[in-house]
Design an enzyme around this catalytic site. Structure first.
Site, PDB file in Angstrom:
ATOM      1  N   LYS A 190       0.824  -1.210   0.000  1.00 37.77           N
ATOM      2  CA  LYS A 190       0.000   0.000   0.000  1.00 37.77           C
ATOM      3  C   LYS A 190       0.864   1.270   0.000  1.00 37.77           C
ATOM      4  O   LYS A 190       0.433   2.317  -0.474  1.00 37.77           O
ATOM      5  CB  LYS A 190      -0.913   0.043   1.224  1.00 37.77           C
ATOM      6  CG  LYS A 190      -1.774  -1.196   1.462  1.00 37.77           C
ATOM      7  CD  LYS A 190      -2.815  -1.370   0.380  1.00 37.77           C
ATOM      8  CE  LYS A 190      -3.927  -2.352   0.763  1.00 37.77           C
ATOM      9  NZ  LYS A 190      -3.525  -3.751   0.928  1.00 37.77           N
TER      10      LYS A 190
HETATM   11  C1  LIG Z   1      -4.184  -4.897   0.474  1.00 35.86           C
HETATM   12  C2  LIG Z   1      -3.367  -6.125   0.451  1.00 35.86           C
HETATM   13  C3  LIG Z   1      -3.597  -7.141  -0.479  1.00 35.86           C
HETATM   14  C4  LIG Z   1      -4.737  -7.076  -1.471  1.00 35.86           C
HETATM   15  O1  LIG Z   1      -4.604  -6.042  -2.405  1.00 35.86           O
HETATM   16  P1  LIG Z   1      -5.899  -5.496  -3.192  1.00 35.86           P
HETATM   17  O2  LIG Z   1      -5.436  -4.337  -3.973  1.00 35.86           O
HETATM   18  O3  LIG Z   1      -6.878  -5.119  -2.123  1.00 35.86           O
HETATM   19  O4  LIG Z   1      -6.392  -6.629  -4.012  1.00 35.86           O
HETATM   20  C5  LIG Z   1      -2.745  -8.235  -0.487  1.00 35.86           C
HETATM   21  N1  LIG Z   1      -1.746  -8.341   0.406  1.00 35.86           N
HETATM   22  C6  LIG Z   1      -1.502  -7.391   1.332  1.00 35.86           C
HETATM   23  C7  LIG Z   1      -0.386  -7.595   2.292  1.00 35.86           C
HETATM   24  C8  LIG Z   1      -2.287  -6.250   1.372  1.00 35.86           C
HETATM   25  O5  LIG Z   1      -2.032  -5.311   2.295  1.00 35.86           O
END
Ligand SMILES: *Cc1c(COP(=O)(O)O)cnc(C)c1O
Length: 495
Positions: A111
């Site tokens: 993120k």
């Molecule tokens: C948010 C997240 C995901 C999923 O990503 P999306 O964009 O919501 O599909 C997978 N792994 C981790 C560690 C995340 O923080």
């Protein structure tokens, strides 16, 4: 470049408007009117660029209100906060299998790639539009978005940020990261319910005219830091190009070769960015959508039916514990040939019945690049162990889900295409489960698990994880779903 809403294609807004609004008032998501094309020569040229330059190159195709230099400055500032010189290093774990580490940012999850950029984009967009007043950023989080958004918006002038996480649905480290956040403009609360409840409640506030009007009186506009916001998705497109350029530079592939990506998926933002990269001209063979046992998406891609009316499971990959994947709406928009009425009716059916169906033949014809699979909890633990045992490489449970799905996919499809597996979090964010998987022992104390994992694997512990032990816990609210709205209204009044 204009952006249109998936539920009202005649509503065209500029990039800065799309980013500031977050979501279209009728509930649709903003998508680019068209996909700008990137040539193979331009992709090759990225090999010589820094990550920030690659990012600015991709972003500038979509944001014509900004110059390349402005975007480069934003990207440089964002990615200088990463603890790896490469920003997103690519590690070869086997012939034709590469892991793209997307967790070298300030909160150790992927993120950060977008949330170190988004606050800067929002500030810059406000300036460009000459907007006064303040921005209230509302976030529903399954664990990682919350902390990344808090770090991104903390003490940013003219913003307030409120984060809502499922009280029982995030890992110990994820929760601790959030409730120890500093800053005078931050607020964090657990909610009684799961991530879908949090996301639905927050989306409802966005489309509530009464709330909008009331906030406006106090000088606030709302925006979203969730991946429904275009400003979240956009920076994510760059790492798909970046990993391709890196494979090219290291001679693992030749220009024009197609590659596969396997993406651990929850809200469908990450993998959607890969689809957009492909639409821009990146040579992609398959995008493999990897889920945990909340496998709504696996069933959708294999049957055409999206059915969220099923038991919700709490897993060891909590950031993927999602039954309503918001960004799938953007992909569906392409499946229905950008017919906003058809899309609106599917979304209305989902809201009323918790499910919808699209014709499987149409689905396979429109988006043949998608494949899907899932891993259960035992497979996830086993794959953490096997990956360490075979390659000496430690992965977190989300990445493990992707590797497990990759192994299955590889065996059953015979697809020999070079594959990039996206690694979305540092193993230390989930130290207890990872330690149990590789050490075959349980450790009840999360920080002891961190130490033991370090001893066992030699993998460096991120400084920010160690530091969590000593930080003050600042937030303890746990709200019912229907208390969120009141909390938002009173927060802007400074109550
Ligand atoms: C948010 C997240 C995901 C999923 O990503 P999306 O964009 O919501 O599909 C997978 N792994 C981790 C560690 C995340 O923080």
């Amino acid at each position: 470049m204009k952006y249109i809403s998936t539920r009202n294609a005649s509503r065209a807004v500029s990039g800065s408007e799309a980013i500031l609004m977050g979501i279209s008032p009728e509930g649709g998501l903003f998508v680019p009117e068209s996909f700008p094309q990137v040539t193979l020569a331009e992709i090759e040229a990225m090999g010589e660029m820094s990550y920030a330059e690659r990012s600015a190159t991709v972003m500038s195709r979509f944001l014509d209100e900004f110059t390349y230099e402005e975007l480069l400055e934003i990207a440089n500032r964002a990615y200088s906060r990463f603890d790896s010189e490469d920003t997103c290093p690519l590690t070869k774990i086997d012939d034709g299998a590469y892991v793209l580490e997307l967790w070298h940012g300030p909160t150790y999850a992927f993120k950060d790639l977008a949330l170190t950029v988004l606050p800067q984009l929002i500030s810059a967009c406000r300036k460009k539009r000459g907007e006064k007043g303040k921005t209230l950023v509302l976030v529903a989080t399954s664990g990682d978005t919350g902390k990344a958004a808090l770090e991104g918006f903390k003490d940013v002038d003219g913003t307030e940020i409120m984060v809502f996480y499922p009280d029982e649905g995030v890992s110990y480290m994820q929760k601790l990261q959030m409730i120890t956040t500093g800053g005078n403009n931050t607020y964090v609360a657990g909610i009684k319910g799961n991530f879908d409840d949090a996301q639905t409640a927050v989306k409802k506030i966005f489309t509530d005219d009464g709330v909008r009007a009331s906030l406006a009186k106090d000088g606030y506009v709302m925006s979203s830091a969730n991946s429904i916001n275009w400003g979240r998705l956009l920076p994510q497109i760059a790492y798909y190009f970046s990993s391709y350029a890196d494979l090219l530079t290291s001679g693992e592939i030749t220009l024009g070769d197609k590659i596969d990506f396997v993406v651990p998926t929850g809200n469908f933002g990450d993998i959607l960015a890969g689809y957009y990269a492909m639409r821009m001209g990146l040579p992609v063979n398959k995008l493999v959508c990897a889920s945990n046992i909340n496998n709504v998406l696996t069933d959708f891609f294999n049957s055409g039916e999206y059915d969220a009316t099923r038991e919700f499971h709490k897993t060891i990959s909590p950031s993927m514990d999602i039954l309503i994947s918001s960004n799938l709406e953007r992909l569906l928009f392409e499946v229905v040939d950008r017919d906003d009425k058809a899309l609106g009716s599917l979304m209305a059916t989902l809201k009323e019945t918790g499910k919808y169906k699209v014709d499987l033949v149409t689905l396979k014809r429109k988006i043949p690049m998608f494949a899907a699979g899932f891993a259960d909890e035992d497979e996830t633990m086993e794959t953490i162990y096997n990956t360490f045992d075979e390659y000496g490489y430690v992965v977190d449970p989300h990445t493990s889900v992707a590797i497990a799905v990759y192994n299955d996919y590889y065996l059953t499809s015979g697809d020999q295409t070079p594959t990039v597996i996206l690694s979305t979090a540092s193993p230390y964010k989930f130290a207890q489960d990872v330690y149990e998987a590789v050490g075959e022992n349980q450790e009840a104390d999360p920080f002891k698990a961190v130490k033991k994992l370090h001893f066992l694997t030699g993998m460096e512990v991120p400084e920010g994880i160690d530091r969590l032990q000593t930080l003050e816990k600042r937030f303890s609210d746990v709200l019912a779903k229907d208390e969120i709205k009141q909390k938002v209204l009173s927060r802007v009044k400074g109550e």
